[in-house]
Design an enzyme around this catalytic site. Structure first.
Site, short mmCIF file in Angstrom:
data_model
loop_
_atom_site.label_atom_id
_atom_site.label_comp_id
_atom_site.label_asym_id
_atom_site.label_seq_id
_atom_site.Cartn_x
_atom_site.Cartn_y
_atom_site.Cartn_z
N GLU A 109 1.20 3.94 2.91
CA GLU A 109 1.57 3.51 4.25
C GLU A 109 3.09 3.52 4.37
O GLU A 109 3.75 2.48 4.35
CB GLU A 109 0.98 2.13 4.53
CG GLU A 109 -0.55 2.15 4.51
CD GLU A 109 -1.17 0.77 4.62
OE1 GLU A 109 -0.40 -0.22 4.70
OE2 GLU A 109 -2.41 0.66 4.61
N HIS A 118 0.86 -1.18 0.00
CA HIS A 118 0.00 0.00 0.00
C HIS A 118 0.90 1.23 0.00
O HIS A 118 1.58 1.50 0.99
CB HIS A 118 -0.92 0.00 1.23
CG HIS A 118 -1.93 -1.11 1.22
ND1 HIS A 118 -2.46 -1.65 2.36
CD2 HIS A 118 -2.52 -1.76 0.19
CE1 HIS A 118 -3.32 -2.59 2.05
NE2 HIS A 118 -3.37 -2.69 0.73
N GLU A 173 1.05 -4.07 11.46
CA GLU A 173 0.42 -2.77 11.29
C GLU A 173 1.05 -1.77 12.26
O GLU A 173 1.05 -2.00 13.49
CB GLU A 173 -1.08 -2.87 11.57
CG GLU A 173 -1.83 -3.84 10.66
CD GLU A 173 -2.18 -3.23 9.34
OE1 GLU A 173 -1.89 -2.02 9.15
OE2 GLU A 173 -2.74 -3.93 8.48
N HIS A 233 2.86 -2.80 7.14
CA HIS A 233 1.76 -1.91 6.75
C HIS A 233 1.66 -0.74 7.72
O HIS A 233 2.38 -0.67 8.72
CB HIS A 233 0.43 -2.67 6.74
CG HIS A 233 0.27 -3.61 5.59
ND1 HIS A 233 -0.61 -3.38 4.55
CD2 HIS A 233 0.89 -4.77 5.30
CE1 HIS A 233 -0.54 -4.37 3.68
NE2 HIS A 233 0.37 -5.23 4.12
#
Length: 862
Positions: free
Chosen positions: A407, A404, A573, A500
Site C-alpha cells: 500500500e 502493509h 485509507e 493505508h
C-alpha cells in the site's frame, strides 16, 4: 578482498570514527598496506579448513609466522568493518532446531542512520532471494491533465488461461519452498552468481519481451508467452505464505512501438477490485523519463477483472489489459500504484538530516531493526521549547505508514505530511510549537524490499498483531507500541493515524472507534474526519468512514491504540484508483494528490485544536443531525414510527454502520511462520503405551481382590472392549469411557481426577483405613446410573466426591474444601470443568438419595 584504506580527514572529524581508527591502528590493522598481494593470497587461504593453517605454519619459519598472523589480523579487521552489524559478546541460544546452539547477538547497526558523510544503508534481503545489482530509481512527475477512468464497454475479452502447456515460459524465478520460513538475510540476497531467469533472444528480429523483477518491491515470478504479443503473468505470493497477491511491479525490455500487447495476471485472489470500476495500470518509460521528463502515467485498454480458475479450493482472478509502448527497444515498467521503496525513503531522510535548518527540529533515530536487519526509522518533530514546563505541556501526535508494504499510498501521504510540517510555513511553525510529532514512515521495510503486498517476513499481517508479546517475531510493531506507551506516560496523545491503501473503494476515508464509555465525548471521534472532508472535498469522503469496533479487527493499530487511551485513533485509507467527488470526479489520483492530503491533515489538525470552538461545535451539530437522520431511516426500514420514545435507545451506532470487513487479512492471524512447526509439536498428543492382555487381567484381578469389589452385574456394556474379564457398568475403566461425541477417550472429569490422584492425601484421609478409593460421579437426569472409577494401589487414595448440579449442596460463598495439601475453590472448579457447574464435598457427606435403595451402586460405601 582488499585491505581497508586509510580514512580521510573528513571521516576522522567524527569523534567515534577517530577513536575507532586509532584503536585499530594501535593493534596493527592499518600497517603494511603495501603487501596487498600477500593479503589477497591470505584471503584465499582463509576460506580453507583450519588444518591448512597448521600445514602452512609448519612450512614457514618463525618470522614468516609472525607476518602471517599480522596479515590475518588485518583480514579480520576488514571483515569487521565491511559487516553491516558488528558482533557483541552476548550469547544467545537457538532452540528452534534441536539442542541450544550458542551464537552472538547482533546489535543495532552503528551507522544505520543516514548521514551526509557516508552511503545509504544497503537493503538486507532473505538469503532465498536473488537480487540484481542495478539500482532502480524513477523520477517524480505530475500529468498536466487529469487522467480519467477507463470506461468499460462490456465487450472486453476474457482470455482463456492456457499456461505453460500451450505457451513458452520466458521468465521464471524459483519460488520459495512451501512450508519454509525466514532464517537469515544478507545485503544482496542469495550468494553466488546471479542466474538468468529470462530466455535469450535469438537475434535482433526476435520480438520476445524480456521481464525482470529482482529489484526492490518487484514481485513477478513467471511470464508465459501464449501468443506473438500476449503474455500470462504470475505474481509471487507474499514470502512464506500462500496468498496475498494484489501488488505488482516489474520491468519489460525489448519493446516494439505501435504494437498492441496483451498482459494477463492470472493469480489474483480478491473477488472485487477497482479494475472493475475503471482503474488503469501505471506505465513508466525510461526513455521518456530521460528525454522528456515524463514519469508514471495511466495506460491500458480492454481492461477486465474476472474469475479465471480455482487452485486447491482457492478461487483465482485474472486482470487483463492491453498496452502500447512509446518507443522501440525501450525499458518500461508496470506497477499497481506509484512505487515507493525503502531506498526512496532513505534518500529522503538523508536530504532532511543534511539540511541545516530542518535538522534543527527533526531528529532522526532508529526505532528498531526489522526481522531481516533493516532499520525502522523514527522521526521526532517539534520546535525547541523555552523551558521544561512548555515542553511538558505539549500534546503528541503519532503517525505511521506502510505496515502493509504493497500500500504505497501511505508513503506518498506521509511524504506530503513531512514536506509541509518541515517547511517554513507559518502553520507548520505553529504546529511544531504546539505538538510533538512521532512519525514512523515505514513500519514494514522487509515487506517493502521483497515486494510483499500485506505481510512481513514472519508470514503474518502486522496490522493484526499489535497485541503481540512476540518481540523477536514482530519487532517493528512491538517497538512502535512500546514507544507509544512511553509517550502516553509522559503526555496526552491527541491523535493517532496509520496510513493505508484500499483496493475496493474510491476516494479517501477513515476508520475510527466509537467512544461509548464517555457520554461527554459522544460523536467527538467523528469530528476530525468530518473536518478533513470539508478541507479536502474533492478527495475525502466522510460517508465512506466507519467507526465500528469489530472483534476481528482487535489486533489492528487503530483499536489497540484506542484501548490504550487515544480516543482519536484512526486508519486512513487512500484508494489505489481515484476520486468520485467534486472537480476530480472520475479521474485517477496522482502522487501529488496524495501528498496534498498530508497538508490537509496538518490544516485539519489546526482547525480541530482551534481555541475558537466555532468549527468544532458546528461539526458536532452536523453529526447529531446526520445521526438522527440515519436512525430515522433505520427505524423506517424496521417498520417502526419515528416518534417513538424508545427510538434513540433501541438503535445503537454499531447497528447503523456496516462493517469494515472485506479483506482476507484476518485469516493471517496466528503464530509467525517459523513457530508453526513448534506449535504442531506441542499440540501433538503423546501416545500412551498400551498394556498387554496379560497385564490388564492381572491388574484388574489384583484391584478387585484388594478392594473387595464384587460385580453383581456382569453384563457387558454395548460397544465396550473386554479388559481380561467381563467389565460391568459399575467398574467401567476410564479408558473405556466415551465422550458425548461418541469417540473413545477420557472425559474432562476423569482427567481432573487423574490429576488430583497424584496429590498427597491429608491426615484425615489417612485415618480412614478400609474406605474404598473411589470417586463417584453422580449421573445427570436421563443418563445411566452413576459410575465409579478405580485406580492402581501405587496411587494415593483420594476421598473426594465429584457431584454435579443434581447433588449440589449449599455452601458458604468462596469457601474452599481441602484437597490433599491443596485447596480448591468452587470458582476454580468451575473454571477447570466448563461449562458444568461442579461442587466438591467430602466423601463422608452423603449425597441426597435420587433413586430407590435397591438401585444404589454396590460399590457405594456403607
Amino acid at each position: 578482498m582488499s585491505l581497508v584504506q586509510e580514512p580521510t580527514p573528513e571521516l576522522l572529524a567524527d569523534p567515534y570514527e577517530s577513536f575507532m581508527h586509532h584503536h585499530l591502528q594501535y593493534y596493527g590493522y592499518f600497517r603494511d598496506e603495501e603487501k596487498t598481494a600477500e593479503s589477497s593470497s591470505l584471503a584465499s587461504r582463509e576460506r580453507r579448513p583450519k588444518s591448512s593453517y597448521s600445514l602452512l605454519e609448519q612450512e614457514s619459519g618463525g618470522s614468516d609466522r609472525n607476518s602471517l598472523q599480522d596479515n590475518r589480523k588485518k583480514l579480520i579487521c576488514s571483515l569487521m568493518l565491511e559487516a553491516a552489524l558488528l558482533k557483541s559478546k552476548q550469547l544467545l541460544f537457538n532452540h528452534l532446531e534441536g539442542p541450544g546452539v550458542p551464537c552472538l547477538r547482533e546489535p543495532r547497526g552503528l551507522f544505520a542512520v543516514p548521514t551526509s558523510r557516508g552511503p545509504l544503508q544497503a537493503p538486507r534481503w532473505p538469503v532465498e532471494c536473488e537480487v540484481i545489482k542495478e539500482q532502480i530509481q524513477h523520477i517524480e512527475w505530475v500529468p498536466s491533465e487529469p487522467e480519467p477512468f477507463y470506461q468499460p464497454t462490456g465487450n472486453e475479452p476474457a482470455p482463456l488461461i492456457v499456461g505453460k502447456e500451450k505457451g513458452t515460459v520466458v521468465y521464471h524465478i524459483k519460488p520459495v519452498a512451501k512450508g519454509s520460513y525466514f532464517t537469515c538475510s544478507r545485503v544482496g540476497g542469495a550468494r553466488g552468481p546471479i542466474t538468468s531467469p529470462a530466455i535469450s533472444l535469438e537475434g535482433p528480429e526476435d520480438t520476445t519481451l524480456l521481464f525482470e523483477s529482482r529489484f526492490e518491491s518487484g514481485n513477478l515470478q513467471k511470464a508465459v508467452r501464449v501468443g506473438p504479443y500476449e503474455y500470462e503473468l504470475t505474481l509471487r505470493m507474499d514470502l512464506y505464505t500462500n496468498k496475498h497477491t494484489q501488488w505488482f511491479y516489474f520491468q519489460v525490455r525489448n519493446t516494439r512501438k505501435g504494437i498492441t500487447y496483451r498482459f494477463s495476471i492470472v493469480n489474483l485472489m480478491k473477488p472485487k477490485s477497482l479494475y472493475s470500476m475503471g482503474m488503469k495500470p501505471l506505465l513508466y518509460s525510461q526513455r521518456d523519463a530521460q528525454t522528456h521528463g515524463v514519469g508514471w502515467r495511466r495506460e491500458g485498454g480492454n481492461i477486465r477483472y474476472y474469475r479465471c480458475s480455482s487452485e486447491e479450493g482457492q478461487a483465482m482472478y485474472c486482470l487483463t489489459w492491453t498496452a502500447c509502448f512509446p518507443h522501440d527497444h525501450d525499458t518500461c515498467y508496470f506497477a499497481h500504484f506509484y512505487p515507493y521503496t525503502f531506498s526512496d525513503l532513505q534518500r529522503y531522510l538523508l536530504a532532511v538530516v543534511s539540511d541545516p535548518v530542518r535538522s534543527q527540529y527533526c531528529k532522526l533515530r532508529v526505532l528498531c531493526s526489522s526481522l531481516a536487519g533493516n532499520t525502522v526509522y523514527l522521526l521526532t518533530i517539534t520546535s525547541p521549547s523555552q523551558n521544561p514546563a512548555a515542553t511538558a505541556a505539549k500534546k503528541a501526535v503519532v503517525l505511521s505508514a506502510r505496515v502493509h508494504p504493497g500500500e504505497t499510498n501511505g508513503s506518498w501521504v506521509m511524504r506530503g505530511f513531512l514536506d509541509f510540517i518541515l517547511s517554513d510555513s507559518p502553520d507548520a511553525q505553529l504546529l511544531r510549537e504546539l505538538f510533538i510529532f512521532k512519525v514512523v514512515p515505514m513500519l514494514n521495510p522487509d515487506g517493502v524490499i521483497v515486494g510483499n503486498y500485506r505481510c512481513s517476513l514472519a508470514g503474518r499481517d502486522l496490522n493484526r498483531n499489535y497485541q503481540t508479546i512476540l518481540k523477536e517475531s514482530f519487532p517493528c510493531i512491538w517497538h512502535t507500541r512500546s514507544m507509544i506507551q512511553r509517550v502516553l506516560e509522559e503526555r496526552e496523545v491527541l491523535l493517532y493515524c496509520d496510513f493505508h491503501g484500499h483496493s475496493r473503494k474510491n476516494n479517501v476515508f477513515m476508520y475510527g472507534c466509537n467512544n461509548k464509555s464517555a457520554p461527554s465525548q459522544w460523536l467527538h471521534e467523528r469530528i476530525f474526519p468530518l473536518m478533513l472532508s470539508k478541507n479536502a472535498p474533492d478527495k475525502f469522503s466522510f460517508h465512506s468512514c466507519k467507526f465500528k469496533v469489530q472483534k476481528s479487527k482487535e489486533g489492528t493499530g487503530r483499536i489497540v491504540m484506542w484501548r490504550m487511551g487515544i480516543p482519536n485513533s484512526y486508519t486512513m485509507e487512500s484508494t489505489f484508483s481515484g476520486s468520485t467527488l467534486g472537480r476530480k470526479s472520475d479521474s485517477h489520483f496522482t502522487s501529488e494528490d496524495l501528498k496534498s492530503l498530508g497538508y490537509h491533515i496538518c490544516d485539519t489538525l489546526l482547525d480541530f485544536c482551534d481555541p475558537d470552538r466555532t468549527k468544532f461545535l458546528q461539526c458536532l451539530s452536523e453529526l447529531q443531525e446526520l445521526l438522527q437522520h440515519q436512525i430515522h431511516q433505520k427505524l423506517k426500514d424496521l417498520g417502526r414510527g419515528q416518534d417513538s420514545d424508545s427510538a434513540w435507545s433501541d438503535i445503537s451506532l454499531s447497528d447503523i454502520e456496516s462493517s469494515t470487513s472485506g479483506s482476507n487479512s484476518s485469516q493471517s492471524d496466528g503464530l509467525p511462520a517459523h513457530l508453526l512447526s513448534m506449535a504442531e509439536k506441542f499440540h501433538q498428543k503423546k501416545k500412551k503405551r498400551l498394556r498387554t492382555r496379560k497385564e490388564r487381567n492381572e491388574l484388574h484381578q489384583k484391584y478387585a481382590s484388594s478392594q473387595g469389589l464384587t460385580c453383581q452385574d456382569k453384563t457387558l456394556v454395548a460397544g465396550e472392549r473386554r479388559l481380561g474379564s467381563p467389565t460391568c457398568r459399575t467398574h467401567q475403566p476410564v479408558s473405556a469411557m466415551k465422550d458425548s461425541s461418541g469417540k473413545q477417550g477420557r472425559t474432562p472429569e476423569a482427567g481432573l481426577i487423574s490429576d488430583l490422584q497424584r496429590r498427597k492425601p491429608n491426615a484425615r484421609q489417612e485415618k480412614l483405613p478400609g474406605r474404598s478409593t473411589l470417586a463417584h460421579s453422580a449421573s445427570t437426569v436421563g443418563a445411566s446410573p452413576s459410575r465409579s472409577v478405580w485406580w492402581g494401589p501405587e496411587q494415593p487414595t483420594v476421598t473426594l466426591l465429584l457431584s454435579r448440579n443434581l447433588f449440589r449442596r449449599p455452601q458458604v460463598p468462596g469457601q474452599s474444601v481441602p484437597v490433599g495439601s491443596h485447596k480448591l475453590k468452587q470458582s476454580q472448579s468451575q473454571h477447570l470443568l466448563p461449562p458444568r457447574r461442579v461442587t466438591w464435598s467430602l466423601l463422608e457427606l452423603q449425597p441426597p438419595c435420587m433413586e430407590p435403595e435397591s438401585r444404589k451402586s454396590p460399590s457405594w460405601p456403607q
